[in-house]
Design an enzyme around this catalytic site. Sequence first.
Site, PDB file in Angstrom:
ATOM      1  N   PRO A  59     -25.947-131.219 121.704  1.00 37.11           N
ATOM      2  CA  PRO A  59     -27.286-130.656 121.455  1.00 37.11           C
ATOM      3  C   PRO A  59     -28.266-131.545 120.700  1.00 37.11           C
ATOM      4  CG  PRO A  59     -25.728-129.754 119.901  1.00 37.11           C
ATOM      5  CD  PRO A  59     -24.927-130.606 120.838  1.00 37.11           C
ATOM      6  N   CYS A  60     -28.749-132.599 121.345  1.00 39.08           N
ATOM      7  CA  CYS A  60     -29.774-133.426 120.714  1.00 39.08           C
ATOM      8  C   CYS A  60     -31.096-132.676 120.575  1.00 39.08           C
ATOM      9  CB  CYS A  60     -29.960-134.729 121.485  1.00 39.08           C
ATOM     10  SG  CYS A  60     -30.382-134.530 123.228  1.00 39.08           S
ATOM     11  N   HIS A  61     -31.223-131.547 121.285  1.00 43.59           N
ATOM     12  CA  HIS A  61     -32.456-130.754 121.146  1.00 43.59           C
ATOM     13  C   HIS A  61     -32.586-130.141 119.750  1.00 43.59           C
ATOM     14  CE1 HIS A  61     -29.360-127.872 122.593  1.00 43.59           C
ATOM     15  NE2 HIS A  61     -29.974-127.013 121.810  1.00 43.59           N
TER      16      HIS A  61
END
Length: 209
Positions: free
Chosen positions: A178-180
Amino acid sequence: MTLDPTLDHSEVAELLHPLDDGLEPAIASLRARLARDAQLTHTLDVAYRVVDSPVGKLLLAATDRGIVRVAFEVEDHVEVLQALANSVSPRILQAPARLEDAARQLDEYFSGKRREFDLILDFRLARGFRLNVLQHLPRIAYGNTESYAQVAQAAGSPNAVRAVGTACATNPLPVIVPCHRVVKSDGSFGGYLGGTDAKRALLTLEAAA
């Protein structure tokens, strides 16, 4: 149609692609058989499928080590597959069954029923500090965010804030890794591989749970 017996499975699938519209059920069955045969004869190194999602069509690709790539439509799936052929192996075939578990877990995530992914991942496309960053990202809890500076600190290089941004921008496994959840220190989104709207949609989904 007579097929050259010297062609590998990916080439056969490519030849059959134009026939999909008229013979879709038969071609789907043939592709499934080719995928099974490829696995049995160890001639399939990368399996892929495309799934629908609220942030557009996602390409999923896996090796025998695990999920190696998740790609947004804006990345151009054809280019992504070519890059995988160049960097991993040219023996690539559409094999949806190999990615059934990943597709199911993504569907559960987008429907708000899953907060963590339970998938084996192949991180071969990331190295060094970028890999350190990616391995940290799943530790950011669902519904939470961290700044680029916080991630740099957690990844062992407090001054490498810009490098964290690069690691997120080149994340080969977005959504699952989850780089978001990484944002600017002032709370603004920052960049995102799938586009700002996709990042907003993912954060909004998690905030609503």
